[in-house]
Enzyme design. Structure first.
Site, PDB file in Angstrom:
ATOM      1  N   GLY A   1      -2.677   4.650  -3.636  1.00 57.35           N
ATOM      2  CA  GLY A   1      -2.792   3.245  -4.602  1.00 57.35           C
ATOM      3  C   GLY A   1      -2.222   3.484  -5.854  1.00 57.35           C
TER       4      GLY A   1
ATOM      5  N   PHE B   1      -3.626   4.048   1.626  1.00 61.52           N
ATOM      6  CA  PHE B   1      -3.918   4.601   3.297  1.00 61.52           C
ATOM      7  C   PHE B   1      -4.963   5.536   3.413  1.00 61.52           C
ATOM      8  CE2 PHE B   1      -2.744   6.031   7.529  1.00 61.52           C
ATOM      9  CZ  PHE B   1      -2.350   4.974   8.288  1.00 61.52           C
TER      10      PHE B   1
ATOM     11  N   TYR C   1       0.862  -1.434   0.022  1.00 61.55           N
ATOM     12  CA  TYR C   1       0.085   0.055   0.064  1.00 61.55           C
ATOM     13  C   TYR C   1       0.961   1.195   0.026  1.00 61.55           C
ATOM     14  CZ  TYR C   1       0.756   1.002   5.224  1.00 61.55           C
ATOM     15  OH  TYR C   1       1.203   1.171   6.510  1.00 61.55           O
ATOM     16  N   CYS C   2       0.110   2.483  -0.473  1.00 64.34           N
ATOM     17  CA  CYS C   2       0.853   3.688  -0.467  1.00 64.34           C
ATOM     18  C   CYS C   2      -0.425   4.727   0.183  1.00 64.34           C
ATOM     19  CB  CYS C   2       1.394   4.304  -1.729  1.00 64.34           C
ATOM     20  SG  CYS C   2       0.207   4.297  -2.809  1.00 64.34           S
ATOM     21  N   ALA C   3      -0.234   5.742  -0.213  1.00 67.62           N
ATOM     22  CA  ALA C   3      -1.129   6.793   0.049  1.00 67.62           C
ATOM     23  C   ALA C   3      -2.422   6.680  -0.661  1.00 67.62           C
ATOM     24  CB  ALA C   3      -0.827   8.187   0.234  1.00 67.62           C
TER      25      ALA C   3
END
Length: 101
Positions: free
Chosen positions: A68, A93, A64-66
């Site tokens: 996608g 996230f 995951y990142c902020a």
């Protein structure tokens, strides 16, 4: 592979070989993260590649990142490097309503 938040989390919870990978920056991680995740910043470029290459390819990675986007890129890179299972958290996230620390 892109998974919805519900699919991503429920699959991780039942995966004995699951590892959560956070590809955000250190500042982003310090502001909050999914518990138990390991952080390898995709913006580190070649450093990211080196660190990813040290991971166990027999495990399944939940990335995951902020939002996608970076995690989708990370999953593609990981597949090219021989990782069979890398799952991208759609929405990242910023849309996460599961556990945080």
């Amino acid at each position: 592979m892109n998974l919805s938040q519900q699919q991503w989390w429920s699959q991780f919870l039942t995966d004995e070989k699951g590892v959560i990978l956070d590809v955000r920056t250190e500042d982003e991680v310090n502001a909050g993260k999914i518990p138990g995740s390991i952080n390898i910043d995709i913006y580190k470029g070649q450093g990211f590649i080196y660190q990813i290459d040290e991971l166990d390819k027999s495990k399944n990675y939940y990335v995951y990142c902020a939002a996608g986007g970076r995690s989708a890129n990370a999953c593609n890179i990981m597949r090219e490097m021989g990782f069979e299972n890398a799952y991208n958290l759609v929405g990242g996230f910023s849309e996460w309503d599961g556990p945080k620390e």
